[in-house]
Design a protein around this motif. Structure first.
Motif, PDB file in Angstrom:
ATOM      1  N   ALA A   6       4.424  20.550  -1.503  1.00 17.11           N
ATOM      2  CA  ALA A   6       5.394  21.048  -2.467  1.00 17.11           C
ATOM      3  C   ALA A   6       4.774  21.236  -3.847  1.00 17.11           C
ATOM      4  N   GLY A   7       3.578  20.704  -4.028  1.00 16.22           N
ATOM      5  CA  GLY A   7       2.907  20.832  -5.319  1.00 16.22           C
ATOM      6  C   GLY A   7       3.535  19.946  -6.379  1.00 16.22           C
ATOM      7  N   ASP A   8       4.171  18.876  -5.958  1.00 22.52           N
ATOM      8  CA  ASP A   8       4.836  17.982  -6.900  1.00 22.52           C
ATOM      9  C   ASP A   8       3.861  16.929  -7.404  1.00 22.52           C
ATOM     10  N   ILE A   9       3.091  17.327  -8.379  1.00 22.54           N
ATOM     11  CA  ILE A   9       2.033  16.477  -8.914  1.00 22.54           C
ATOM     12  C   ILE A   9       2.597  15.238  -9.600  1.00 22.54           C
ATOM     13  N   ASP A  10       3.684  15.391 -10.328  1.00 19.58           N
ATOM     14  CA  ASP A  10       4.249  14.249 -11.055  1.00 19.58           C
ATOM     15  C   ASP A  10       4.692  13.138 -10.110  1.00 19.58           C
ATOM     16  N   ILE A  11       5.351  13.493  -9.022  1.00 17.91           N
ATOM     17  CA  ILE A  11       5.792  12.473  -8.059  1.00 17.91           C
ATOM     18  C   ILE A  11       4.587  11.816  -7.407  1.00 17.91           C
ATOM     19  N   ALA A  12       3.609  12.625  -7.035  1.00 14.71           N
ATOM     20  CA  ALA A  12       2.409  12.081  -6.403  1.00 14.71           C
ATOM     21  C   ALA A  12       1.706  11.098  -7.334  1.00 14.71           C
ATOM     22  N   LYS A  13       1.580  11.446  -8.606  1.00 13.70           N
ATOM     23  CA  LYS A  13       0.952  10.542  -9.580  1.00 13.70           C
ATOM     24  C   LYS A  13       1.726   9.233  -9.701  1.00 13.70           C
ATOM     25  N   LYS A  14       3.053   9.321  -9.749  1.00 15.10           N
ATOM     26  CA  LYS A  14       3.879   8.113  -9.870  1.00 15.10           C
ATOM     27  C   LYS A  14       3.717   7.201  -8.660  1.00 15.10           C
ATOM     28  N   VAL A  15       3.709   7.793  -7.476  1.00  9.09           N
ATOM     29  CA  VAL A  15       3.533   6.993  -6.262  1.00  9.09           C
ATOM     30  C   VAL A  15       2.159   6.333  -6.262  1.00  9.09           C
ATOM     31  N   PHE A  16       1.138   7.093  -6.637  1.00  9.18           N
ATOM     32  CA  PHE A  16      -0.233   6.570  -6.688  1.00  9.18           C
ATOM     33  C   PHE A  16      -0.330   5.415  -7.690  1.00  9.18           C
ATOM     34  N   GLN A  17       0.225   5.607  -8.879  1.00 14.08           N
ATOM     35  CA  GLN A  17       0.194   4.562  -9.905  1.00 14.08           C
ATOM     36  C   GLN A  17       0.988   3.327  -9.471  1.00 14.08           C
ATOM     37  N   HIS A  18       2.113   3.558  -8.797  1.00 17.82           N
ATOM     38  CA  HIS A  18       2.927   2.439  -8.309  1.00 17.82           C
ATOM     39  C   HIS A  18       2.141   1.629  -7.276  1.00 17.82           C
ATOM     40  N   MET A  19       1.442   2.314  -6.405  1.00 17.46           N
ATOM     41  CA  MET A  19       0.619   1.622  -5.412  1.00 17.46           C
ATOM     42  C   MET A  19      -0.405   0.731  -6.101  1.00 17.46           C
ATOM     43  N   GLN A  20      -1.102   1.301  -7.072  1.00 21.07           N
ATOM     44  CA  GLN A  20      -2.149   0.550  -7.761  1.00 21.07           C
ATOM     45  C   GLN A  20      -1.573  -0.622  -8.544  1.00 21.07           C
ATOM     46  N   SER A  21      -0.462  -0.406  -9.227  1.00 21.10           N
ATOM     47  CA  SER A  21       0.127  -1.497 -10.013  1.00 21.10           C
ATOM     48  C   SER A  21       0.709  -2.589  -9.126  1.00 21.10           C
ATOM     49  N   SER A  22       1.013  -2.259  -7.886  1.00 20.10           N
ATOM     50  CA  SER A  22       1.527  -3.241  -6.931  1.00 20.10           C
ATOM     51  C   SER A  22       0.405  -3.957  -6.188  1.00 20.10           C
ATOM     52  N   GLY A  23      -0.832  -3.605  -6.499  1.00 21.90           N
ATOM     53  CA  GLY A  23      -1.971  -4.247  -5.870  1.00 21.90           C
ATOM     54  C   GLY A  23      -2.382  -3.623  -4.543  1.00 21.90           C
ATOM     55  N   VAL A  24      -1.803  -2.502  -4.211  1.00 23.83           N
ATOM     56  CA  VAL A  24      -2.158  -1.815  -2.971  1.00 23.83           C
ATOM     57  C   VAL A  24      -3.342  -0.895  -3.256  1.00 23.83           C
ATOM     58  N   GLN A  25      -4.434  -1.124  -2.549  1.00 28.29           N
ATOM     59  CA  GLN A  25      -5.622  -0.305  -2.741  1.00 28.29           C
ATOM     60  C   GLN A  25      -5.493   0.977  -1.917  1.00 28.29           C
ATOM     61  N   PRO A  26      -5.588   2.136  -2.564  1.00 30.21           N
ATOM     62  CA  PRO A  26      -5.533   3.394  -1.817  1.00 30.21           C
ATOM     63  C   PRO A  26      -6.706   3.494  -0.832  1.00 30.21           C
ATOM     64  N   ASN A  27      -6.460   4.113   0.300  1.00 32.40           N
ATOM     65  CA  ASN A  27      -7.520   4.335   1.277  1.00 32.40           C
ATOM     66  C   ASN A  27      -7.908   5.816   1.272  1.00 32.40           C
ATOM     67  N   ASN A  28      -8.797   6.189   2.174  1.00 31.01           N
ATOM     68  CA  ASN A  28      -9.270   7.583   2.226  1.00 31.01           C
ATOM     69  C   ASN A  28      -8.120   8.563   2.415  1.00 31.01           C
ATOM     70  N   PHE A  29      -7.162   8.198   3.242  1.00 30.23           N
ATOM     71  CA  PHE A  29      -6.025   9.073   3.503  1.00 30.23           C
ATOM     72  C   PHE A  29      -5.249   9.354   2.223  1.00 30.23           C
ATOM     73  N   VAL A  30      -4.976   8.318   1.456  1.00 31.47           N
ATOM     74  CA  VAL A  30      -4.222   8.467   0.200  1.00 31.47           C
ATOM     75  C   VAL A  30      -5.018   9.304  -0.797  1.00 31.47           C
ATOM     76  N   TYR A  31      -6.303   9.013  -0.941  1.00 24.81           N
ATOM     77  CA  TYR A  31      -7.131   9.805  -1.855  1.00 24.81           C
ATOM     78  C   TYR A  31      -7.167  11.276  -1.440  1.00 24.81           C
ATOM     79  N   SER A  32      -7.246  11.526  -0.143  1.00 22.44           N
ATOM     80  CA  SER A  32      -7.276  12.907   0.348  1.00 22.44           C
ATOM     81  C   SER A  32      -5.973  13.634   0.051  1.00 22.44           C
ATOM     82  N   LEU A  33      -4.856  12.957   0.239  1.00 27.31           N
ATOM     83  CA  LEU A  33      -3.559  13.579  -0.066  1.00 27.31           C
ATOM     84  C   LEU A  33      -3.410  13.851  -1.551  1.00 27.31           C
ATOM     85  N   MET A  34      -3.858  12.924  -2.368  1.00 32.18           N
ATOM     86  CA  MET A  34      -3.794  13.138  -3.818  1.00 32.18           C
ATOM     87  C   MET A  34      -4.680  14.325  -4.205  1.00 32.18           C
TER      88      MET A  34
END
Length: 130
Positions: A6-34
């Motif tokens: 959908a090209g929704d960069i703002d939502i993707a950034k928020k989800v990514f930041q929420h993951m990091q602030s919650s202590g969840v380390q992104p994996n290759n799949f998450v980095y690829s989607l971002m």
């Protein structure tokens, strides 16, 4: 994945930041989607930042991330063929398996003639990569 399509960069950034602030380390799949999310808008600078984060976390780039990175160079205005070429050469040296998505993104970034020249004669690639 929906954010990328959908090209929704703002939502993707928020989800990514929420993951990091919650202590969840992104994996290759998450980095690829971002990376894919930024790629469609041609934001190669953000994709390169993600590549740096991926490496700092000790993860290796995979084919999905590479395809998104090459796509970001092809969608950028102006296009970034030198960056695309460097990323492709580096990925081949690291043994990342090439696939049709990588080759399509490379073609978009470099143009068909330069892509064929860089990748070698097209007839040397399996039919599935054309």
């Amino acid at each position: 994945q929906w954010c990328a399509k959908a090209g929704d960069i703002d939502i993707a950034k928020k989800v990514f930041q929420h993951m990091q602030s919650s202590g969840v380390q992104p994996n290759n799949f998450v980095y690829s989607l971002m990376a894919q999310t930024f790629a469609y808008s041609g934001d190669w600078v953000e994709v390169e930042k993600l590549a740096s984060m991926l490496t700092k976390q000790g993860l290796a780039m995979n084919a999905h991330f590479l395809a998104a990175q090459l796509l970001s160079y092809g969608c950028a205005r102006p296009r970034q063929p030198l960056r695309a070429e460097a990323a492709f050469v580096d990925a081949r040296a690291k043994g990342i398996p090439m696939n049709k998505y990588i080759m399509r993104a490379l073609r978009r970034a470099l143009g068909a003639a330069q892509c064929a020249k860089l990748a070698g004669a097209e007839d040397t690639w399996p039919h599935s990569l054309r």
